[in-house]
Scaffold this active site. Structure first.
Site, PDB file in Angstrom:
ATOM      1  N   GLU A 177      28.779  87.110 -13.252  1.00 15.85           N
ATOM      2  CA  GLU A 177      29.953  87.975 -13.315  1.00 15.85           C
ATOM      3  C   GLU A 177      31.215  87.204 -13.691  1.00 15.85           C
ATOM      4  O   GLU A 177      32.060  87.686 -14.443  1.00 15.85           O
ATOM      5  CB  GLU A 177      30.157  88.679 -11.976  1.00 15.85           C
ATOM      6  CG  GLU A 177      29.160  89.801 -11.700  1.00 15.85           C
ATOM      7  CD  GLU A 177      27.766  89.342 -11.312  1.00 15.85           C
ATOM      8  OE1 GLU A 177      27.552  88.127 -11.146  1.00 15.85           O
ATOM      9  OE2 GLU A 177      26.872  90.190 -11.178  1.00 15.85           O
ATOM     10  N   HIS A 214      26.664  96.976  -1.278  1.00 12.92           N
ATOM     11  CA  HIS A 214      26.595  97.826  -2.479  1.00 12.92           C
ATOM     12  C   HIS A 214      27.318  99.158  -2.284  1.00 12.92           C
ATOM     13  O   HIS A 214      26.929 100.156  -2.874  1.00 12.92           O
ATOM     14  CB  HIS A 214      25.137  98.126  -2.843  1.00 12.92           C
ATOM     15  CG  HIS A 214      24.431  97.036  -3.568  1.00 12.92           C
ATOM     16  ND1 HIS A 214      24.116  95.829  -3.003  1.00 12.92           N
ATOM     17  CD2 HIS A 214      23.962  96.946  -4.854  1.00 12.92           C
ATOM     18  CE1 HIS A 214      23.474  95.071  -3.884  1.00 12.92           C
ATOM     19  NE2 HIS A 214      23.373  95.728  -5.009  1.00 12.92           N
TER      20      HIS A 214
HETATM   21  C1  LIG Z   1      25.748  89.352  -8.053  1.00 15.41           C
HETATM   22  C2  LIG Z   1      24.930  90.530  -8.425  1.00 15.41           C
HETATM   23  N1  LIG Z   1      24.961  90.986  -9.688  1.00 15.41           N
HETATM   24  C3  LIG Z   1      24.238  92.044 -10.036  1.00 15.41           C
HETATM   25  C4  LIG Z   1      23.432  92.661  -9.126  1.00 15.41           C
HETATM   26  C5  LIG Z   1      22.602  93.881  -9.546  1.00 15.41           C
HETATM   27  N2  LIG Z   1      21.198  93.443  -9.616  1.00 15.41           N
HETATM   28  C6  LIG Z   1      20.369  93.625  -8.592  1.00 15.41           C
HETATM   29  S1  LIG Z   1      18.871  92.949  -8.855  1.00 15.41           S
HETATM   30  C7  LIG Z   1      19.327  92.405 -10.375  1.00 15.41           C
HETATM   31  C8  LIG Z   1      18.347  91.653 -11.220  1.00 15.41           C
HETATM   32  C9  LIG Z   1      18.101  90.269 -10.736  1.00 15.41           C
HETATM   33  O1  LIG Z   1      17.117  89.686 -11.509  1.00 15.41           O
HETATM   34  P1  LIG Z   1      16.236  88.477 -11.001  1.00 15.41           P
HETATM   35  O2  LIG Z   1      17.107  87.445 -10.363  1.00 15.41           O
HETATM   36  O3  LIG Z   1      15.412  88.038 -12.141  1.00 15.41           O
HETATM   37  O4  LIG Z   1      15.333  89.061  -9.841  1.00 15.41           O
HETATM   38  P2  LIG Z   1      14.230  90.189  -9.931  1.00 15.41           P
HETATM   39  O5  LIG Z   1      14.912  91.485  -9.591  1.00 15.41           O
HETATM   40  O6  LIG Z   1      13.624  90.156 -11.271  1.00 15.41           O
HETATM   41  O7  LIG Z   1      13.267  89.803  -8.865  1.00 15.41           O
HETATM   42  C10 LIG Z   1      20.624  92.762 -10.654  1.00 15.41           C
HETATM   43  C11 LIG Z   1      21.291  92.475 -11.906  1.00 15.41           C
HETATM   44  C12 LIG Z   1      23.453  92.180  -7.805  1.00 15.41           C
HETATM   45  N3  LIG Z   1      22.756  92.758  -6.847  1.00 15.41           N
HETATM   46  N4  LIG Z   1      24.186  91.103  -7.489  1.00 15.41           N
END
Ligand SMILES: Cc1ncc(C[n+]2csc(CCOP(=O)(O)OP(=O)(O)O)c2C)c(N)n1
Ligand SMILES: Cc1ncc(C[n+]2csc(CCOP(=O)(O)OP(=O)(O)O)c2C)c(N)n1
Ligand SMILES: [Mg+2]
Ligand SMILES: [Mg+2]
Lengths: 323, 326, 323, 326
Positions: free
Chosen positions: C60, C129
Site C-alpha cells: 500500500e 476490516h
Molecule cells: C495490508 C492488506 N492489504 C490488502 C488486504 C486484502 N487482502 C486480503 S488477502 C489478500 C491476498 C494476499 O495474498 P497472499 O499473501 O498471496 O496470501 P493468500 O491469500 O494467497 O494465501 C489481500 C490482498 C489485506 N487484508 N491486508
C-alpha cells in the site's frame, strides 16, 4: 525530594523498572550509546547492555511489530519512535495490531507494550518533524495514552505504563524535557484517567495539553494581574480521559478554553468540548473556545512560532470569553 | 527419507488425518458461509494442506506458530481443537477467541498457536518479536511464520527479514506461494520466479520446494527448525502450491482460471500422500479409518459450533483491555 | 436521466475522465480484470488496458508513493486501497508526503492524486476490516476529502476530484455501492465544500455521514409520523467543510444530531459540534448530540450491528432532544 | 577510463568545481547553524561529495533526481542555484521552496531536481512513480534516487525494488552507504556487508563501489543510466563512503568515532580527485581557480540569503493548496 528535569524523570522511571523487571526490553533507533534522539535513555545502555537496550535498524513498523511480539510472549517492551511524525510509518502495528490484539485473540494474550514518542512542535523542524498527532490515537479504542507536561507527572505515569498489561502510547513534548519539578525519592504511580489541577481558579477553566502547559500557566499569571482567575488543568492522559474533573471545574467556572499544539480541526479540543456540551450544557456561560495549532502544514524555520499557541493567544482568547 | 517402519507409518497416518481434517474443515466452512452462518468472510486453504501439516509436524509441542487469515489449516496442524475453531468462524461465545475474531482471527495459546491476522504481512514482524523473545528467554523454542506470495511484497516482510537476520532470531519463514494474492498472479506482482531469492539478499538461507509434498515440507522444515534452534538464525522455505478455491468464500471468484485449477487438482496433496502411504505399506483400510475419524471430528466441530450461543449485544464492551494482574 | 448505483456512478465518472485525460492512470490491487475488490472498476481494464489500469503487488505504501510520483511528474493517478483499514499502511505517503508536498516544495509541484478507499463498516468483517477513519484525515491540512452517500453525489464529486490539482481522499461506504439514484446524462461537477440538504425539516438538524445516511433518512421518516420534522444534511465533503450550511440549518432548528459509523471519541461529530458551538452558540436549544459507532474494536460477525448506528438509535436520540 | 584530452580536463575541472562548491556550501551551513541563523536542523554531506557530483554528471539535463535531507550536494550537482538553496536553508522568502521547506526540503524543478525529503526512504517509491511516469510518457528520461544505508532498512525501499523491477521503470538507485544512520552503524542494522545484495534478490543488477572516487561513481552511473534508458529497468549502485560530520548540525554528535574519522579523512574525495587531475595534466593554477570560483559562488549565496527577507507571519496560510489551473 529531588529536583529533576522531565527527561531525567522518564529516564529514572524506566531505569527503576528495568532493574525490577528482567523481561523489560527497549527497542528503537539511536537508543544505545547515543542515548536516544533527545537523550532520554542516557546511561541505560551502559547499565543494561545491548541485549535489553536494543538499538536497531530504521524500520518503524517492524520495530513496533517486534515490540508487540515480545509483549505477547512473556516479555515487556518499550519502543521509541524518534519523532511523533513517524507514527505514520507504524500505524498498522499500533492501531490494527497492538490496540486490538488482546481483543481479537479473545484475551489469550496481553500486550504490555509502551510506545514512546516525542512531539517536536516548537523547534521549527518543518512539516514532517513537528506534528502533534495524539487525536488520531484517542480515536482508537484499545490504546491508553499518557501525555505528561512535567517531571513529576511523567515519572508517575511512566511507572504506571510500565506495569500495564495493555498498550500505552506515551507522548512527550521535547520542549518540556528540560523543565524541572520536584520528584519524590520514594516510588509512586499516577493512574491513567486522572487529570490534575495545576493552578486553581474560579473564572475560567483552561485545559492545556503537553507543550502548551507552560504557555497556559504563563497566560494564567498574566490574567491574574488583570483580576481574571484561571483554573489550569492538565488531563495528563487522553485514554482513559478524566471527563469528570473537567466537568466539575466547568460547573464552577462556567467557561472553558482548551489549548493544544495539534492541528485545530478534529483535534482533541473538539472532543473535550463536545463532552462538556454533553455533560454540562446548562453550565456553559459562553461557548467553549479552542486555542490550537493552526490548520496548516508546519513551516520550517522561525515561522513555526506563528503556528503553535503562545501565552498571548491563550490570554486573549480568555479575555474574549470574559467580555 | 523416512523408513517404512510401523511407528513411522503410524506417525504418517496422523499427518494424513490432519490433512483430511483440514480439508473437511474448509469444506464445512464454505458450506456454512453459503448458508449465511458465517458473517464476514472466510478464506479456505483447500489444496494447500500439505504445508501447514508438513511444517507443523517438524515442531516440538512448545514451538510457536503465527499465520494469516488463510490459517485454519495451520491452527489445526498445530493442534488447536477444531470445535473451538469452528465456533470462532461462526462467532460463537465458545469460539477460541470468544467469537470476536471470526474466521480471520484464530488462536490457541496453549497449543503454541499465537494467532492469525487479517492484515497481510502484519504478523511477520510480530513473529519476529516472538522469536526474539524466545531467544532472550533462552527457551530453545522456534517460531514458524506462515505467509503468502502476496505478503512477500509488503515492506514489513523485508523489514523482518533484515531484523531477524541481524539479530539471529529462531524464526522459520514459511512462504505459501499459491500463485495468487486475491486476483493478482505472481507474474503481476514480482519480476523473479522465486520468493526465496529475497531472503538470500539478507543473508538468510532459503529454499524453494514443492509445497504439495507433505514429506518434503516436513523434511525441509525439520532442517530449518534445527538450524534456527541451534542459534544460526532465520531460515526461509518457499512452498510452491496452488489455491483451488476462490480467494475467499466471499469473493466473486471471477479471476479463476479453470484450466489451471484442473491441472493443479491433479497434484492434490491428499490423494498424492495417500498413494505414497500405500507404497510405504499402509493399507486402504487404515487410510479409510483416518478419513472417517477426521471427518467425524469436523462434523462434531460443526455441531458444537451450531449449538453454541452467539454473543449478546451487551457484551460488546467486553474484552478490550486486560484487567490488571492478568 | 439514467438511474444507476453508486458503484456505477463512480465507475462512469472515472471512465469519462480516463477517456478525456490520457495521463490518468489507476493503481491498486485487484483492479485489473477482477474489477476492484468491490467491483467499482468493472470494464475499465478491458477498455483502457494494463498500462493505465495497473494491477500491482500488495504494498500500500509504495502504491500510494508511486501514485504521488506520477502526480508530480505530468500524470494523474487514482490509487485504490482495498479497505479503509489499510490506510494504516500508507499514512506517511498520504499525510506527510501527498498532503504536504505542494507546500514544502514551495509550489513547484502539484499533486493531482486521488486515493479511493471503501469503508466496510456494516458487513461484520471484524476489527481490522470495518473501520471508518475519516477523522484522521480531516485532522490533516493539505488534503481534500469527499465522502458521498449516493450515486448522484458520488459521480459529481469524483468528476471534481479528477480535475483537482490537489490530493483528494475519496471515501466510499460499501453498503452504499448498490443504492440507486438518478444521474444526469450530461456532465456535471459537484464542488467540494458544499453540503446538501437531503430532506428539509424544521425541528432538528440531522447531519449524517456516509453509511449512516440511509439510516438517517429512515429515522427522519419514522419521526415524521410522530410529528417531528427532521432536516437531514449530508456534508458530502469533509475538507473543505461546509460549516455555513450547517450553521444556517441549526439557526432555524435550534437542535442538532450528528451521526457517523466511525468511533465516537475524536470522530468527525465532535469537530462539527464544536464548530456549531463556536458559530451558533446562542441558537442552541439543546446540547448537540452524536450517534456514532461505539468506542470498541469492531467485532466479527453479527455483533457488528450493535456497533454502528441504526435508524432506531438515531430516532431515539432525536426524541431525547425534543423532550 | 577517461582520456586526458583538453575537453575532458575541462569537464573534469567542472566536476571538481562542483565538489568544492558543495563542500563550501556545507561548511557555510554549519557556520550559519552555529550562529542560530538556521532554525531546525541541517544535514551536511561533507566527505560524500563525490557521489552526487559523479552520479549527476552522468545524466542528461532533463533527467530527474530525488534525494534525502542530506541532499544539498545532490541539488547543487543537478544544477540548482546555490543562492536559492542557501536562502531556503535560512527559510527566506527567496528560497527555492519559498522558505517553507528549510534545509530538508530543497527543490528545483526546472533543473530536474524533484526534491529532498525529511522522512527516511519516503521519497524512494515517489521516485519510482516519477520513473513510471517517464516510461509511460515515453520521455526517455531516467530518474536517479539517492538514499542512505539507514533508508535501506525501511520497507518502502524494498516495496520499490519490487515494483520498479516488475514494471521495469528507468530508475537508478544510488545508495550512499556512509556507514551510519544517525548513530547506528551498519553493523548494527544489517547482517550482510553489501546493501547491493538486497537489490539482486529482486532481479535488479547492482554493484558496490568506492563512493569516494568521483570518476568511478560517474562511470558506473553512466552504465546504469544507459541500462535504464534502454528500457532494461532499474539498477542499483551502492557507493561506500563516510560521513565526517555529526549526523546533523543539531545532533549532539556523541557517537563520533574520532579514529574512524581520521582514517576516512585520508580518503577525502576532493584532494584525491585533485591529485588525479594533476596526474591527468591539470595544473595547480587551474585547480586553484576552480576552488576560488566555487567558494566565491557560495559566499555570494550566503550574502544573497542573508539579505533576503523572512516570511511574514500572515503568510502562514499560503501555499497549502494549488490553485485551479496551475
Ligand atoms: C495490508 C492488506 N492489504 C490488502 C488486504 C486484502 N487482502 C486480503 S488477502 C489478500 C491476498 C494476499 O495474498 P497472499 O499473501 O498471496 O496470501 P493468500 O491469500 O494467497 O494465501 C489481500 C490482498 C489485506 N487484508 N491486508
Ligand atoms: C522514517 C524516519 N525515521 C527516522 C528518522 C530520523 N532520522 C533522520 S536521518 C536518520 C538517519 C538515516 O540514515 P541514512 O539513511 O544512512 O542516511 P544518512 O543520514 O546517513 O545520509 C534518521 C534515523 C526520519 N527522518 N525518518
Ligand atoms: Mg497467495
Ligand atoms: Mg547513512
Amino acid at each position: 525530594m529531588a529536583v529533576m528535569t522531565m527527561r531525567e524523570a522518564i529516564n529514572q522511571a524506566i531505569r527503576e523498572e528495568m532493574q525490577r523487571q528482567p523481561e523489560l526490553v527497549l527497542l528503537g533507533q539511536d537508543i544505545g550509546a547515543y542515548g536516544g534522539t533527545f537523550g532520554v535513555y542516557r546511561g541505560l545502555f551502559e547499565e543494561f547492555g545491548p541485549e535489553r537496550v536494543r538499538d536497531g535498524p530504521l524500520c518503524e513498523s517492524a520495530t513496533v511489530g517486534f515490540g508487540l511480539g515480545l509483549a505477547i510472549s512473556g516479555m515487556r517492551a518499550v519502543v521509541e519512535l524518534e519523532f511523533m511524525d513517524f507514527v505514520t510509518l507504524a500505524m498498522d502495528q499500533i492501531v490494527n495490531q497492538a490496540a486490538k490484539m488482546h481483543y481479537f485473540l479473545g484475551g489469550q494474550v496481553t500486550v504490555p507494550l509502551v510506545i514512546r514518542t516525542p512531539i517536536v512542535s516548537r523547534m521549527g523542524m518543518g512539516p514532517q518533524h513537528s506534528q502533534s498527532l495524539e487525536a488520531w490515537f484517542m480515536h482508537v479504542p484499545g490504546l491508553k495514552i499518557a501525555i505528561p507536561s512535567n517531571a513529576f507527572d511523567a515519572k508517575g505515569l511512566m511507572k504506571t505504563a510500565l506495569r500495564e498489561q495493555n498498550p500505552v502510547l506515551f507522548i512527550e513534548n521535547v520542549k518540556l524535557y528540560g523543565t524541572k519539578t520536584e520528584v519524590p525519592e520514594e516510588e509512586y504511580f499516577i493512574p491513567f484517567g486522572q487529570a490534575r489541577i495545576l493552578r486553581p481558579g474560579k473564572d475560567v477553566t483552561l485545559v492545556a495539553i503537553s507543550g502548551t502547559v507552560p504557555e497556559a500557566l504563563a497566560a494564567a499569571e498574566q490574567l491574574e494581574r488583570d483580576g481574571i482567575s484561571v483554573e489550569v488543568i492538565d488531563p495528563r492522559s487522553l485514554s482513559p480521559f478524566d471527563t469528570a474533573m473537567l466537568v466539575g471545574s466547568l460547573q464552577r467556572t462556567g467557561r472553558m478554553v482548551i489549548t493544544h499544539d495539534a492541528y485545530r480541526t478534529c483535534g482533541v479540543a473538539a472532543e473535550i468540548s463536545q463532552r462538556m456540551m454533553e455533560e454540562a450544557f446548562d453550565y456553559l456561560n459562553a461557548p467553549i473556545t479552542r486555542v490550537t495549532g493552526l490548520d496548516v502544514p508546519i513551516p520550517s524555520g522561525h515561522l513555526h512560532v506563528t503556528v503553535v499557541p503562545d501565552q498571548n493567544r491563550i490570554a486573549s482568547a480568555i479575555r474574549g470569553l470574559m467580555s | 527419507m523416512i523408513a517404512a517402519t510401523q511407528e513411522n507409518i503410524g506417525m504418517l497416518l496422523a499427518l494424513y488425518n490432519r490433512m483430511v481434517m483440514i480439508r473437511a474443515f474448509e469444506e464445512s466452512a464454505i458450506e456454512l458461509f453459503a448458508k449465511g452462518l458465517i458473517t464476514g468472510s472466510t478464506h479456505p486453504c483447500i489444496g494447500q494442506e500439505a504445508i501447514p501439516v508438513g511444517a507443523c509436524s517438524a515442531l516440538e509441542p512448545d514451538d510457536l506458530v503465527l499465520a494469516t487469515y488463510r490459517g485454519h489449516g495451520a491452527a489445526i496442524a498445530k493442534g488447536a481443537d477444531p470445535r473451538y475453531l469452528m465456533a470462532e468462524l461462526l462467532t460463537r461465545t465458545t469460539g477460541c477467541c470468544k467469537g470476536r475474531g471470526g474466521s480471520m482471527h484464530l488462536c490457541d495459546k496453549e497449543k503454541g498457536f499465537l494467532g492469525t491476522n487479517a492484515i497481510v504481512a502484519a504478523h511477520i514482524p510480530i513473529a519476529g518479536g516472538v522469536a526474539l523473545s524466545c531467544k532472550l528467554r533462552k527457551t530453545r523454542q522456534v517460531v514458524l511464520c506462515f505467509f503468502g506470495d502476496g505478503a512477500s511484497c509488503e515492506g514489513e516482510f523485508f523489514e523482518t527479514l533484515n531484523m531477524s537476520a541481524l539479530w539471529k532470531v529462531p524464526l522459520v519463514f514459511i512462504c505459501e506461494n499459491n500463485g495468487y494474492a486475491i486476483s493478482v498472479p505472481t507474474s503481476a506482482s514480482q519480476a523473479t520466479p522465486d520468493i526465496a531469492d529475497r531472503a538470500r539478499g539478507f543473508g538468510i538461507p532459503a529454499v524453494s520446494i514443492d509445497g504439495n509434498d507433505v514429506l518434503e515440507v516436513r523434511a525441509r522444515t525439520s532442517a530449518a527448525v534445527a538450524h534456527a534452534r541451534q542459534g544460526y538464525g532465520p531460515f526461509m522455505i518457499e512452498c510452491k502450491t496452488v489455491r483451488w478455491e476462490r480467494h475467499s468464500a466471499f469473493s466473486a471468484g471471477r479471476y479463476e482460471n479453470p484450466e489451471e485449477a484442473q491441472r493443479w487438482k491433479k497434484v492434490d496433496p491428499i490423494p498424492r500422500f495417500a498413494q505414497r502411504l500405500l507404497e510405504m505399506g499402509a493399507t486402504v483400510e487404515q487410510l479409510n479409518t483416518e478419513e472417517v475419524v477426521a471427518r467425524a471430528a469436523i462434523q462434531q466441530a460443526v455441531e458444537f459450533a451450531m449449538d453454541s450461543p452467539l454473543p449478546e449485544p451487551e457484551s460488546v464492551y467486553e474484552g478490550i483491555f486486560a484487567k490488571p494482574g492478568t
